[in-house]
Structure formats: structure tokens, C-alpha cells
Write a protein that holds these residues in place. Structure first.
Motif, PDB file in Angstrom:
ATOM      1  N   LYS A 143      -8.801  -2.472   1.407  1.00 57.34           N
ATOM      2  CA  LYS A 143      -9.953  -2.199   0.549  1.00 57.34           C
ATOM      3  C   LYS A 143      -9.676  -1.028  -0.376  1.00 57.34           C
ATOM      4  O   LYS A 143     -10.059  -1.022  -1.549  1.00 57.34           O
ATOM      5  CB  LYS A 143     -11.179  -1.917   1.415  1.00 57.34           C
ATOM      6  N   LYS A 144      -8.986  -0.010   0.135  1.00 54.30           N
ATOM      7  CA  LYS A 144      -8.664   1.158  -0.675  1.00 54.30           C
ATOM      8  C   LYS A 144      -7.618   0.840  -1.734  1.00 54.30           C
ATOM      9  O   LYS A 144      -7.592   1.461  -2.810  1.00 54.30           O
ATOM     10  CB  LYS A 144      -8.160   2.280   0.237  1.00 54.30           C
ATOM     11  N   ALA A 145      -6.740  -0.127  -1.453  1.00 56.16           N
ATOM     12  CA  ALA A 145      -5.677  -0.464  -2.396  1.00 56.16           C
ATOM     13  C   ALA A 145      -6.183  -1.222  -3.608  1.00 56.16           C
ATOM     14  O   ALA A 145      -5.468  -1.331  -4.609  1.00 56.16           O
ATOM     15  CB  ALA A 145      -4.594  -1.283  -1.691  1.00 56.16           C
ATOM     16  N   GLN A 146      -7.411  -1.759  -3.544  1.00 55.65           N
ATOM     17  CA  GLN A 146      -7.961  -2.527  -4.659  1.00 55.65           C
ATOM     18  C   GLN A 146      -8.285  -1.587  -5.810  1.00 55.65           C
ATOM     19  O   GLN A 146      -9.101  -0.677  -5.676  1.00 55.65           O
ATOM     20  CB  GLN A 146      -9.210  -3.286  -4.223  1.00 55.65           C
ATOM     21  N   ILE A 147      -7.630  -1.801  -6.938  1.00 62.05           N
ATOM     22  CA  ILE A 147      -7.888  -0.973  -8.111  1.00 62.05           C
ATOM     23  C   ILE A 147      -9.194  -1.420  -8.783  1.00 62.05           C
ATOM     24  O   ILE A 147     -10.065  -0.610  -9.083  1.00 62.05           O
ATOM     25  CB  ILE A 147      -6.712  -1.061  -9.095  1.00 62.05           C
ATOM     26  N   ALA A 148      -9.317  -2.706  -9.017  1.00 63.52           N
ATOM     27  CA  ALA A 148     -10.538  -3.256  -9.610  1.00 63.52           C
ATOM     28  C   ALA A 148     -11.487  -3.684  -8.500  1.00 63.52           C
ATOM     29  O   ALA A 148     -11.252  -3.439  -7.312  1.00 63.52           O
ATOM     30  CB  ALA A 148     -10.188  -4.425 -10.525  1.00 63.52           C
ATOM     31  N   ALA A 180      -5.733 -17.974   0.713  1.00 61.96           N
ATOM     32  CA  ALA A 180      -4.329 -17.613   0.478  1.00 61.96           C
ATOM     33  C   ALA A 180      -4.160 -16.928  -0.870  1.00 61.96           C
ATOM     34  O   ALA A 180      -3.411 -15.950  -0.992  1.00 61.96           O
ATOM     35  CB  ALA A 180      -3.453 -18.857   0.568  1.00 61.96           C
ATOM     36  N   ASP A 181      -4.827 -17.424  -1.896  1.00 59.02           N
ATOM     37  CA  ASP A 181      -4.738 -16.790  -3.216  1.00 59.02           C
ATOM     38  C   ASP A 181      -5.295 -15.373  -3.183  1.00 59.02           C
ATOM     39  O   ASP A 181      -4.713 -14.446  -3.775  1.00 59.02           O
ATOM     40  CB  ASP A 181      -5.489 -17.625  -4.252  1.00 59.02           C
ATOM     41  N   THR A 182      -6.405 -15.169  -2.496  1.00 54.93           N
ATOM     42  CA  THR A 182      -6.996 -13.825  -2.407  1.00 54.93           C
ATOM     43  C   THR A 182      -6.060 -12.857  -1.683  1.00 54.93           C
ATOM     44  O   THR A 182      -5.852 -11.722  -2.116  1.00 54.93           O
ATOM     45  CB  THR A 182      -8.344 -13.898  -1.686  1.00 54.93           C
ATOM     46  N   LEU A 183      -5.504 -13.314  -0.570  1.00 52.14           N
ATOM     47  CA  LEU A 183      -4.590 -12.449   0.179  1.00 52.14           C
ATOM     48  C   LEU A 183      -3.313 -12.147  -0.601  1.00 52.14           C
ATOM     49  O   LEU A 183      -2.764 -11.029  -0.518  1.00 52.14           O
ATOM     50  CB  LEU A 183      -4.236 -13.095   1.523  1.00 52.14           C
ATOM     51  N   GLN A 184      -2.826 -13.128  -1.383  1.00 49.57           N
ATOM     52  CA  GLN A 184      -1.620 -12.889  -2.178  1.00 49.57           C
ATOM     53  C   GLN A 184      -1.858 -11.829  -3.234  1.00 49.57           C
ATOM     54  O   GLN A 184      -0.981 -11.012  -3.515  1.00 49.57           O
ATOM     55  CB  GLN A 184      -1.176 -14.202  -2.843  1.00 49.57           C
ATOM     56  N   LYS A 185      -3.069 -11.799  -3.828  1.00 52.34           N
ATOM     57  CA  LYS A 185      -3.381 -10.769  -4.824  1.00 52.34           C
ATOM     58  C   LYS A 185      -3.390  -9.375  -4.189  1.00 52.34           C
ATOM     59  O   LYS A 185      -2.890  -8.412  -4.775  1.00 52.34           O
ATOM     60  CB  LYS A 185      -4.737 -11.067  -5.464  1.00 52.34           C
ATOM     61  N   VAL A 186      -3.940  -9.290  -2.989  1.00 47.00           N
ATOM     62  CA  VAL A 186      -3.947  -7.993  -2.302  1.00 47.00           C
ATOM     63  C   VAL A 186      -2.533  -7.571  -1.932  1.00 47.00           C
ATOM     64  O   VAL A 186      -2.141  -6.402  -2.090  1.00 47.00           O
ATOM     65  CB  VAL A 186      -4.850  -8.060  -1.060  1.00 47.00           C
ATOM     66  N   TRP A 187      -1.726  -8.501  -1.429  1.00 43.74           N
ATOM     67  CA  TRP A 187      -0.364  -8.171  -1.022  1.00 43.74           C
ATOM     68  C   TRP A 187       0.509  -7.771  -2.209  1.00 43.74           C
ATOM     69  O   TRP A 187       1.405  -6.936  -2.087  1.00 43.74           O
ATOM     70  CB  TRP A 187       0.264  -9.345  -0.280  1.00 43.74           C
ATOM     71  N   ALA A 188       0.257  -8.341  -3.374  1.00 39.22           N
ATOM     72  CA  ALA A 188       1.027  -7.969  -4.565  1.00 39.22           C
ATOM     73  C   ALA A 188       0.849  -6.483  -4.886  1.00 39.22           C
ATOM     74  O   ALA A 188       1.788  -5.821  -5.337  1.00 39.22           O
ATOM     75  CB  ALA A 188       0.595  -8.827  -5.748  1.00 39.22           C
ATOM     76  N   ILE A 189      -0.344  -5.961  -4.635  1.00 35.32           N
ATOM     77  CA  ILE A 189      -0.574  -4.535  -4.869  1.00 35.32           C
ATOM     78  C   ILE A 189       0.125  -3.696  -3.799  1.00 35.32           C
ATOM     79  O   ILE A 189       0.738  -2.663  -4.098  1.00 35.32           O
ATOM     80  CB  ILE A 189      -2.089  -4.239  -4.899  1.00 35.32           C
ATOM     81  N   LEU A 190       0.040  -4.107  -2.541  1.00 32.44           N
ATOM     82  CA  LEU A 190       0.659  -3.351  -1.460  1.00 32.44           C
ATOM     83  C   LEU A 190       2.184  -3.362  -1.548  1.00 32.44           C
ATOM     84  O   LEU A 190       2.846  -2.381  -1.211  1.00 32.44           O
ATOM     85  CB  LEU A 190       0.217  -3.915  -0.108  1.00 32.44           C
ATOM     86  N   GLU A 191       2.748  -4.471  -2.001  1.00 35.74           N
ATOM     87  CA  GLU A 191       4.204  -4.611  -1.997  1.00 35.74           C
ATOM     88  C   GLU A 191       4.864  -3.697  -3.021  1.00 35.74           C
ATOM     89  O   GLU A 191       6.032  -3.325  -2.855  1.00 35.74           O
ATOM     90  CB  GLU A 191       4.569  -6.064  -2.280  1.00 35.74           C
ATOM     91  N   MET A 192       4.143  -3.304  -4.079  1.00 38.25           N
ATOM     92  CA  MET A 192       4.734  -2.448  -5.103  1.00 38.25           C
ATOM     93  C   MET A 192       5.090  -1.072  -4.541  1.00 38.25           C
ATOM     94  O   MET A 192       6.046  -0.447  -4.975  1.00 38.25           O
ATOM     95  CB  MET A 192       3.767  -2.316  -6.289  1.00 38.25           C
ATOM     96  N   ASN A 193       4.328  -0.581  -3.577  1.00 36.74           N
ATOM     97  CA  ASN A 193       4.610   0.717  -2.953  1.00 36.74           C
ATOM     98  C   ASN A 193       4.438   0.569  -1.447  1.00 36.74           C
ATOM     99  O   ASN A 193       3.568   1.179  -0.826  1.00 36.74           O
ATOM    100  CB  ASN A 193       3.667   1.775  -3.514  1.00 36.74           C
ATOM    101  N   ILE A 194       5.292  -0.263  -0.880  1.00 38.61           N
ATOM    102  CA  ILE A 194       5.093  -0.690   0.500  1.00 38.61           C
ATOM    103  C   ILE A 194       5.260   0.468   1.476  1.00 38.61           C
ATOM    104  O   ILE A 194       4.509   0.563   2.461  1.00 38.61           O
ATOM    105  CB  ILE A 194       6.060  -1.857   0.843  1.00 38.61           C
ATOM    106  N   GLU A 195       6.223   1.374   1.249  1.00 41.30           N
ATOM    107  CA  GLU A 195       6.446   2.456   2.209  1.00 41.30           C
ATOM    108  C   GLU A 195       5.256   3.414   2.260  1.00 41.30           C
ATOM    109  O   GLU A 195       4.837   3.835   3.337  1.00 41.30           O
ATOM    110  CB  GLU A 195       7.723   3.218   1.846  1.00 41.30           C
ATOM    111  N   GLN A 196       4.694   3.747   1.094  1.00 41.00           N
ATOM    112  CA  GLN A 196       3.551   4.659   1.070  1.00 41.00           C
ATOM    113  C   GLN A 196       2.342   4.036   1.756  1.00 41.00           C
ATOM    114  O   GLN A 196       1.664   4.697   2.562  1.00 41.00           O
ATOM    115  CB  GLN A 196       3.215   5.020  -0.372  1.00 41.00           C
ATOM    116  N   TYR A 197       2.056   2.759   1.468  1.00 41.59           N
ATOM    117  CA  TYR A 197       0.915   2.101   2.101  1.00 41.59           C
ATOM    118  C   TYR A 197       1.152   1.901   3.597  1.00 41.59           C
ATOM    119  O   TYR A 197       0.207   1.972   4.399  1.00 41.59           O
ATOM    120  CB  TYR A 197       0.635   0.761   1.421  1.00 41.59           C
ATOM    121  N   ALA A 198       2.403   1.632   3.980  1.00 42.64           N
ATOM    122  CA  ALA A 198       2.700   1.440   5.400  1.00 42.64           C
ATOM    123  C   ALA A 198       2.466   2.727   6.186  1.00 42.64           C
ATOM    124  O   ALA A 198       1.877   2.708   7.279  1.00 42.64           O
ATOM    125  CB  ALA A 198       4.143   0.963   5.567  1.00 42.64           C
ATOM    126  N   VAL A 199       2.901   3.851   5.635  1.00 41.17           N
ATOM    127  CA  VAL A 199       2.679   5.134   6.300  1.00 41.17           C
ATOM    128  C   VAL A 199       1.184   5.433   6.400  1.00 41.17           C
ATOM    129  O   VAL A 199       0.707   5.936   7.428  1.00 41.17           O
ATOM    130  CB  VAL A 199       3.428   6.243   5.541  1.00 41.17           C
TER     131      VAL A 199
END
Length: 1020
Positions: free
Chosen positions: A799-804, A888-907
Motif C-alpha cells: 500500500k505504501k509503495a503505490q505512488i498513485a 493478476a494484472d493488479t498484482l503485476q502493477k504492484v510488483w513492477a513498482i517493488l521490483e525497481m528497488n527490490i532490496e530497499q522494499y525487502a528490507v
């Protein structure tokens, strides 16, 4: 809180007192000082660090003596150089009668520093020095270094036909400088003024040792320093004189030893000596370590091209060659010439370099073993027993306990020297129903345990020195009788043919007898013939006629002048100068092994040297973090006394050795610290610190009255220094924490990527559960709480990763992925994670009492709605459906944001889980690193000048504690006395102190919104 004063402790550099006008102004020397015993502590400065610029600017002639006369008023002006530190001190076994310069005893020949640049003999002409333990060690270790670096090069040169001079990797005379510049491959020249500079490694760096050319002689006019067969060649005397100068500083008991922990190899190469005592309790670990460090002998049939071991083939290659991938290995480097018999084995790189390390090389190591001389006045009876057993075993292998010296350990062997013969072929008809051989006996059969093949090859110039090896029988058993019942007894002696006593014995028979008696028990290890598999080192019978043959250089047997040249050749060729020892016998013969580590072969090095005449302990902090087991080589050099002799007599006061300790450390607690390392030494000693995977904090404490040096080498990233240097490294997340968090978030991404594939989705969900739930908990309540923490943390992260604005079906999509309906109540969106975990769902409370029919109807409606919603979620998990495609489309949009900075979001995800304080977090391996996670902030204040002998308040301030945490306030100030007081404004209680220091304390979240901190001090 006052700001910390940055401590900059630089290495104490002192200019040379040998030929420096500036140093002459700072230090006054007496007139002619003859012995170092007369010097007082601090009379002369510490030997300066090596500088090529100083050598290039050095004045080698007597022109400088005039300046010294003008400043000091000395008279007359000497036309030769005399060491201002005085004469060197030799051990009591060598009695000095006079001192002479080369011009005094070399009349017919002009002295030179180097005569023969390829070969030298330090053994045959120095027999009168071998009674001294110090001289034996110097000679042995010079030969060892020569063999390590140049063994194969010189051997190939002697065996070849080309007349080109080989390019040597190490030349002992290149440590000497005189009338030359400090360039690679320099050649020192004879200096009639008598001033020479020697480059040796001491106290953590290369040092400039200045010496004169006065040489000691005894009453029989024998030179008391090692020399070569060329009596006018000076480099052995000059190099040995500088080495003895360093050895004189080493503390040792004069009645027992002539040197203590000083090692010549360390002074010549700068390699760090790791000392390992041979204890019966861990012999298996020592064997495994030696197999890892040393090259391994293998039969040609077992050779593997990828293995970095020696391959011996008696039919194709000559004895004593090492092959690595078709090339030779010498000190970890590949050479074009033929390979060496003694090398530095490269440790395998596999799994050696964890995260944070960019090492491309592997450590190089050399091993030698030592044995203690047999002292009959030893007070410990058990030591006498060990020494007696050691002396007995040493004689079996041609070594003497009287001539104690280090021996070079060159190879290991776990197979026979010669491949066993193949069994004869068995006819095929015998393979059908083979008969088992039965032994009829009335006694129980003993199971014969086959002893493993474990052998070590050693190299020593003192092998068979003044003795013949022989076997001492150790097995006692009854001999079975050969007399059979009913048969007359007969003699088992072989017949002997009588010969005429006057008849001459043939030379062939004489040689056969001499060869049989000289080999002793070694003959069982040596294979006769031209293609011997024993590594003969640099021995080459074809060149024995040469006066400078390398065989005699390294392994010359001491003989009297009455022996003929033929007898000398027979002795030299009779026994191999390298010999194989059984590992069990090796552990009986020797008491310690030294593993010399080459510092430059490690990817990271830290070196710190300090000289100050004080008894204060110096502290260093170490930070290290790795995903692999950690190995750090820690070397400690101590200088406990300066300006005096290192030999201790019965009347000498006790000299406390230098001490280095390493212990676990934490700013968060006052728990007793675990001791990791403890080194006592008078010279230099190293040891390997092994730590488990993870992040560690160690506190090093060094004590030495005069000075110390610490050298740390490692293949992983580490930081060593003061507190302000190490602290910033503990603010970041540990490597294990980052690895665990990335693994969890990647498993989430795998579930999202396979959400449309029913066959792969189930496996992806199992992988996700194994990632965030690594250890199965046998507590249902705790397990449910853990899954709830994970789902809430993942929901908040997404939820926090959502820009829009998030999609309308975002919550539905998330619930379809995790199948959790209870963790996302809208009324708890703003609650903290810890409060969210502990909340208990219940029906809303109202004043109206509902009838049983109303309650039953509400439950029925809720159940129907829940069933419908669950069916929608399950349908969304079914591939090829409209709901599944939308989720699946909704989850893929969220994952596209997380994958760009995966280490920071994972921590962030794993940190949210840890903030919940759920007990299940303790099963994560990275939870152990939380003890070392530290955040710090500096608070600086100033204060006006105060009158002396008065108390005053340095500062008074309030701080807000916004959440529960452990805090440790510390004050760094230049004031001599400063006391810190911390008061909790909620309870008005003062935080406890230990030794006037505020202890680590758990501060709860402020209710009054402040904590009062003040400090007061007295100004002197």
C-alpha cells in the motif's frame, strides 16, 4: 552530550640516528659504546621505517664525520664508520675475542659483498658455528627462504645446458645497501668506510637497520658469523649481523635458549608467523590444515588436471616437480621454467569470498616445524618425557635433538610412494560361486584396523648431520616357534662361507655394505633406481664436482678434513636430503608448527603501529559482517624493552610480555564479554580468529610498555579502528538481514508471476512459506500470529509503495493472493503493527440487548456473505477466469513498482515484521545480528572558561523518547573529571550508573514528553 573528540593516532615515525644530522641534534650519544648492555632505555631511537628516498640520499663516505665533529666536539675524526648503537651481542656459546674489519683479515683478496649470484654454501665452512642455536636458525631459515623462492629456478639452471644466468625471485644480498640506489635488482658494493644499511621487517613494517663492518672472531681466529666458501664474500656476515641486531631485542631465558620467539623468515619476508602447538587432542585438525596448506603428493594415475597438487611421474618427469594445469606453481605464481619441489599452495577459492569482498587472490602460506632442545634440568617431569620421546624419534629420521633448528615442511602424502602391483587376472571360471577362505583357529580373530596413509615431507640441511639414522624397535611380541612335533630341531641361521682374511674386499661389495648401513630405516621409504620418486630438492649428482654445487649448498654433510672426496660424495648421495615422516612420528618429534602467511595475498590488510613508553592499554574496535564463515589473521608484535639486552639471567627481573586480547563487545549491555583471542609474546606472533556467519563486534586491547604493532588480514570486508570509525558501519542492516528479506520478497514476486499458472502457483506458495516461515513452530497460536504479522507487513508495504491511487480491487487482489480475511479491518489502518497483532476481534458493544433470534439471523447473514466472498477469492485463483486475469494484472502493477528497488522494499518488509516484536522473529538467523545494530547521534555543546578548582554545569538538556528503546549516553570531553546524570521525567528517578558511567537502560515512550540530561564537571 558533548561531541566526541576525534582521536588521530598516527604511527610514530622517528628519524634514523645513523647518519642524520637532525637526529644527532635530538639525541646525544656517548663516546665509543661497545656493547648493547651498556645502553639505557630510550638511548637510541626506534629503527626508522624504510624509505627509498632516504637510501638514495644516504652518504656512504667519511665526509659526514667532520660535521659530527663540529657538533659534538669529538676528536679525532675516524676514517671508518662505527655503529653508534655499539657492537652486537652474541650468545654465550660463541666467545668473542676480537673485532676485525674485512681489510684486517683479507690481505690477499679485495673484499666484495657478492661473488656468486647463483649458488652459495653456508654449511660446510661454518661447522664451528653450529654449536650455537641462533646460528643454526639463521642458516636454516636463509636456506628455507632460498628454497621457497629459487628452488626450481636454480635446479633447472644446473640441469640445463644454457649458460644464461637465471632470474632469481629472491636474493638475500638485496636486503643490503651500500654505495647504490634503492632500485629493483640493485647490487651492493664494498664500502671501505664500513657503513651498510640492511632492510629487514620488524614491528609491522620494513625498517632501516644501519650496521658497520666490524666482525667478531674467537681466540682461534675463527669468524663468528656465517660465511660462504668464498671467504672474501661479505653478504652473509652483514645480513646475519643485522638479523642478530633484531634478535637481541627479543626476550628469552639465556640459560635455556639463544633466541625466543624471533623468526628470521618474518624478518626477511614480512610474512606473519602463526604458531600452532602440536597437541594430541586435535591432531586430526592439524592434518586437515596441513593438507589444505601444503601441496600434496599423488601418484601419476590419480593426477587430475584441475587439482592444484603435485603430479609425480617417474617415467616421464624427474623426481621433484610440481604441475598445475600443465604449468608450474611457485609461491602461488605460474613460471615458465620447470616446476619447484617446494611451493606455496593456493587455497581453493570456492566459497571463500562473501558479500562485501572483491578478492581475486588466495592466501599463500609456508610451514615449518620446530622442536625444543633437551634440557636435563627441566623442572617439569612430563616435559622431560616428551623431550626424550622426541629425541628418540628424531634419531630414527637422521635428526638430533642437540642441533635444534626449524625444518621446512614441503608436502603431504596420503598414498603409497609407489602404486601397488595389480593383482594377477582371475580366470572367469573361478568367478562362479567363489569359495570363501576360512581360517580354523581356537582363538578369537582380531579385527586388524588399517592405518591411514599420512606422511609429511620435511627438508633440512642438518639431516644426518654427524649421525647415522637407525630404527629403534618398539613392538614387543612373542615369536612363533618353528619346531614341529616329531621333527628334529634345526638352526635357522644361513650358511656362511669362510674367506681368507688377507683377501681384499672388492669396491662393489664395500659400496654395497656402506649403502646398506647408511640408509637405515630410510631405505624403506626410498625406491632404488634412477627414477626415484623421492623429491631430491636441488640435489644433482651430475654437479657434485663443482665446488658451489647446490646439493652441497643446501645439504652439505659436515665431515672432517681426513675424509676423502669420494667418501663425501658417498654420504651425500646415500640419504635423500628430503625425507618422508609418518604423521604420528612427526607429532612426536616436533612441538610446534609455524605457518607463515603472506599478507599481500589477502584481499584486505590493516596495520597499526604505535610507540610510546607507557603502561596504558590501547583499544581498537573491529566490525566484520559476512555471509560465509569468517577467518581473520591477527598478528601482534610487542616491544617490551628497548636499549637493553633481551637475554634474561637468574638475577634479571621478570619482564612481562606484550598482551593482545580480543573479546565480544556490545554497547547495549554490561554482560561479561566472551574472550575470543589472547596472545602473549615478546616478539611477533599471529593466530587465526574464526567467527561464525553474521555480523560481529570485537574489542581489541593491546598492552606493551614500549610499543606494539597490530596487523589484521582477511578475505572478507572488515573495519578496524577507533570508535568513531567503526560506529557508522552498525547503522546499516546486516548482510544476513538483507539476504533474508530479499529472499522473502523474491518469493512474493514468484507467486505473482505464476498467479495465472495453476500448476506452478502451488509450488510458488510453498516457496513463499519456506522463505518467511523457515523454522516450523510447534505452537499453533504463535504460528497464526506469525502469518498474521507477515500478511499485515506485506499489505502495508504494498500500500505504501503505490505512488498513485491504488486500483479499486487492490484489497481484493491481495486477499486472493494470501487468502486472509481477518487482517485488514479498516478501523485498524492507523494502528501500530504491535497493537494490530495483539488485537482481538469481537462483536461491537451496544446498550441494546439483542434477542437470540436476532443474533442467529446476523450470524447467518455474515456466514452467507463470507461464503460468497470466499468463493469469489477462490475463483480469482482459478486460471482462465475473468476474476483471475483482473487480480493478476493488479498484482503485476504492484510488483513492477517493488521490483525497481527490490532490496530497499525487502528490507522495509522484514523490518516491519521485526517491529511487531512477535516471538517467531527470533527463529530467523539474522535475528542474532540485531544485538549489533546501533544508531547514534552526536550532540555538541560549548562552555565558557571557568576558574580553576570549581564545579560547574557543562550542559542541561531535555530529550524526547518517541518509542521504547535502549539508550547509552556517553560523554567525550577534554575535561579531566566530568559526571553525567540522566533523570526520567516520568518517574523522576535517576538512571543507574556503574563506576560513574550511565549504564545501558531501557527507556520507555515518554508520557511527559521529555528526559532530563545534564552534566557537571570540575575544572582544574
Amino acid at each position: 552530550m558533548t561531541s566526541k573528540q576525534t582521536k588521530r593516532r598516527e604511527v610514530h615515525r622517528i628519524n634514523s640516528a645513523h647518519g642524520s644530522d637532525k637526529s644527532k641534534d635530538q639525541y646525544s650519544f656517548g663516546s665509543n659504546i661497545q656493547t648493547t648492555v651498556e645502553q639505557k632505555k630510550g638511548k637510541f631511537p626506534i629503527w626508522p621505517e624504510w624509505s627509498e628516498a632516504d637510501i638514495n640520499a644516504e652518504k656512504w663516505d667519511a665526509g659526514k664525520s667532520g660535521k659530527e665533529k663540529d657538533k659534538t666536539g669529538k676528536s679525532p675524526i675516524f676514517h671508518f664508520f662505527e655503529d653508534p648503537e655499539g657492537k652486537i651481542e652474541l650468545p654465550p656459546s660463541l666467545k668473542i675475542y676480537s673485532w676485525k674489519r674485512p681489510q684486517d683479515f683479507l690481505i690477499n683478496r679485495a673484499p666484495v659483498v657478492v661473488k656468486n649470484e647463483i649458488l652459495f654454501d653456508l654449511f660446510s665452512v661454518n661447522e664451528h658455528l653450529l654449536c650455537s642455536e641462533l646460528m643454526r636458525w639463521i642458516i636454516s631459515e636463509i636456506y628455507a627462504v632460498w628454497k621457497i623462492f629459487n628452488g626450481s629456478i636454480v635446479s633447472n639452471y644446473l640441469k640445463g645446458t644454457s649458460g644464461e644466468v637465471p632470474l632469481l625471485a629472491w636474493k638475500p644480498w638485496e636486503h643490503i645497501y651500500s654505495l647504490c640506489k634503492a632500485v629493483k635488482g640493485h647490487m651492493p658494493l664494498f664500502n671501505s668506510y664500513g657503513k651498510y644499511v640492511v632492510k629487514l621487517y620488524w614491528m609491522g613494517c620494513w625498517r632501516k637497520i644501519t650496521i658497520d663492518d666490524f666482525l667478531p672472531f674467537d681466540e682461534d681466529n675463527n669468524l663468528l658469523l656465517p660465511s660462504t666458501t668464498c671467504e672474501f664474500e661479505l653478504w652473509p656476515m652483514l645480513l646475519s649481523k643485522a638479523i642478530i641486531k633484531l634478535a637481541n631485542v627479543d626476550i628469552h631465558v639465556a640459560e635455556r635458549r639463544e633466541l625466543g620467539e624471533f623468526t628470521v623468515i618474518h624478518a626477511l619476508t614480512g610474512w606473519l608467523p602463526e604458531v600452532i602447538p602440536l597437541h594430541p587432542g586435535y591432531m586430526d585438525k592439524v592434518w586437515e590444515l596441513l593438507k589444505e596448506v601444503l601441496p600434496e603428493f599423488k601418484l601419476s594415475e590419480e593426477s587430475i588436471s584441475e587439482s592444484k597438487t603435485i603430479v609425480i611421474d617417474s617415467k616421464v618427469k624427474e623426481a621433484g616437480k610440481e604441475v598445475k594445469d600443465g604449468k608450474e606453481v611457485k609461491e602461488g605464481k605460474e613460471f615458465r621454467p620447470e616446476p619447484s619441489t617446494t611451493t606455496l599452495k593456493l587455497l581453493e577459492k570456492s566459497e571463500r569470498f562473501p558479500k562485501g569482498s572483491s578478492a581475486l587472490q588466495t592466501p599463500h602460506m609456508v610451514v615449518y616445524a620446530t622442536f625444543t632442545p633437551l634440557y636435563l634440568f627441566e623442572k617439569k617431569i612430563f616435559s622431560l618425557e616428551k623431550m626424550a620421546s622426541s629425541a628418540e624419534k628424531l634419531r630414527e629420521y637422521g635428526l638430533s635433538h642437540i642441533c635444534s633448528h626449524p625444518v621446512l615442511v614441503t608436502r603431504t602424502r596420503s598414498c603409497p610412494l609407489v602404486a601397488p602391483p595389480k593383482p594377477p587376472p582371475v580366470p572367469p571360471w573361478k568367478l562362479f560361486r567363489p569359495k570363501k577362505e576360512t581360517v580354523i583357529t581356537d582363538e578369537a580373530q582380531e579385527i586388524v584396523m588399517k592405518k591411514p596413509e599420512q606422511f609429511l615431507e620435511i627438508s633440512s640441511p642438518f639431516l644426518n648431520y654427524r649421525m647415522t639414522p637407525f630404527t629403534i624397535p618398539t613392538e614387543t611380541h612373542f615369536v612363533r616357534s618353528f619346531i614341529k612335533k616329531g621333527m628334529p630341531p634345526r638352526s635357522g641361521l644361513s650358511s656362511f662361507t669362510e674367506n681368507d682374511e688377507t683377501a681384499t674386499v672388492s669396491q662393489a661389495d664395500l659400496n654395497q655394505v656402506i649403502g646398506a648401513t647408511s640408509q637405515g630405516n630410510i631405505a624403506s621409504q626410498i625406491i632404488p633406481g634412477k627414477d626415484e620418486l623421492i623429491d631430491s630438492g636441488l640435489n644433482d649428482a651430475a654437479h657434485t664436482a663443482n665446488g658451489f654445487s647446490l646439493e652441497r649448498d643446501l645439504y652439505s654433510q659436515t665431515t672432517t678434513q681426513e675424509k676423502s672426496q669420494e667418501e663425501i660424495i658417498a654420504i651425500n648421495t646415500g640419504v635423500s636430503k628430503e625425507i618422508w615422516l609418518d604423521f604420528e612420528d612427526f607429532c612426536v618429534c616436533f612441538q610446534k608448527i609455524y605457518i607463515f602467511h603472506k599478507p599481500s595475498s589477502y584481499c584486505l590488510n590493516f596495520q597499526k603501529t604505535e610507540f610510546k613508553f607507557s603502561d596504558e592499554r590501547v583499544s581498537y574496535y573491529l566490525f566484520v559482517d559476512s555471509l560465509k564463515p569468517i577467518e581473520l589473521l591477527v598478528c601482534f608484535s610487542a616491544l617490551v624493552r628497548w636499549g637493553e639486552s633481551g637475554a634474561l639471567t637468574k638475577d634479571s627481573p621478570y619482564v612481562e610480555p606484550g598482551l593482545l586480547t580480543a573479546e565480544t563487545f556490545s554497547w547495549k549491555s554490561l554482560k561479561p564479554r566472551n574472550l575470543i583471542l589472547k596472545i602473549h609474546t615478546y616478539a611477533t606472533k599471529a593466530t587465526m580468529v574464526r567467527l561464525p556467519v553474521g555480523r560481529h563486534m570485537l574489542l581489541f586491547s593491546a598492552y606493551s610498555p614500549v610499543g606494539h604493532s597490530i596487523h589484521v588480514c582477511g578475505m572478507v570486508t572488515f573495519v578496524l579502528g577507533d570508535e568513531d570509525v567503526v560506529l557508522p558501519n552498525f547503522e546499516q542492516e546486516s548482510y544476513r538481514f538483507t539476504e533474508q528479506s530479499v529472499m522473502i520478497l523474491k518469493a512474493v514476486g514468484n507467486v505473482i508471476a505464476n498467479f495465472r499458472d495453476k500448476s506452478k502457483l502451488s509450488e510458488a506458495l510453498k516457496d513463499l512459506q519456506r522463505a518467511h516461515y523457515p523454522v516450523v513452530l510447534h505452537d499453533k497460536k504463535l504460528t497464526a500470529q506469525h502469518f498474521r504479522v507477515f500478511h499485515i507487513s506485506l499489505w502495508r508495504l504494498m500500500k505504501k509503495a503505490q505512488i498513485a491511487k491504488p486500483p479499486s480491487n487492490f484489497k481484493f487482489a491481495f486477499r486472493a493472493m494470501v487468502l486472509d480475511l481477518d487482517s485488514f479491518d479498516s478501523s485498524l489502518e492507523e494502528a501500530s503493527l504491535a497493537e494490530w497483532v495483539d488485537v482481538k476481534y469481537c462483536l461491537p458493544v451496544s446498550d441494546k440487548e439483542n434477542s437470540p433470534e436476532e443474533i442467529a439471523a446476523a450470524i447467518k447473514i455474515q456466514a452467507m456473505w463470507r461464503g460468497t466472498y470466499v468463493r469469489l477469492l477462490m475463483k480469482a485463483r482459478t486460471p482462465d477466469t475473468k476474476e483471475n486475469a483482473s487480480v493478476a494484472d493488479t498484482l503485476q502493477k504492484v510488483w513492477a513498482i517493488l521490483e525497481m528497488n527490490i532490496e530497499q522494499y525487502a528490507v522495509s518488509l522484514l523490518r516491519l515484521m521485526f517491529k511487531s516484536k512477535c516471538k517467531s522473529m527470533e527463529v530467523y538467523p539474522c535475528y542474532q545480528d540485531e544485538e549489533t545494530k546501533i544508531a547514534f547521534a552526536d550532540y555538541s555543546v560549548t562552555y565558557p572558561d571557568q576558574p580553576p578548582n570549581s564545579w560547574f554545569i557543562v550542559f542541561r538538556e531535555t530529550f524526547l523518547v518517541h518509542q521504547d528503546m535502549i539508550l547509552v549516553p556517553k560523554v567525550y570531553t577534554t575535561l579531566p573529571i566530568c559526571v553525567l546524570h540522566v533523570v526520567n521525567n516520568d518517574t523522576m528517578e535517576q538512571v543507574p550508573k556503574v563506576f560513574q558511567k550511565v549504564v545501558p537502560y531501557f527507556y520507555t515512550k515518554n508520557k511527559v514528553e521529555r528526559v532530563h540530561i545534564c552534566g557537571r564537571s570540575i575544572y582544574w
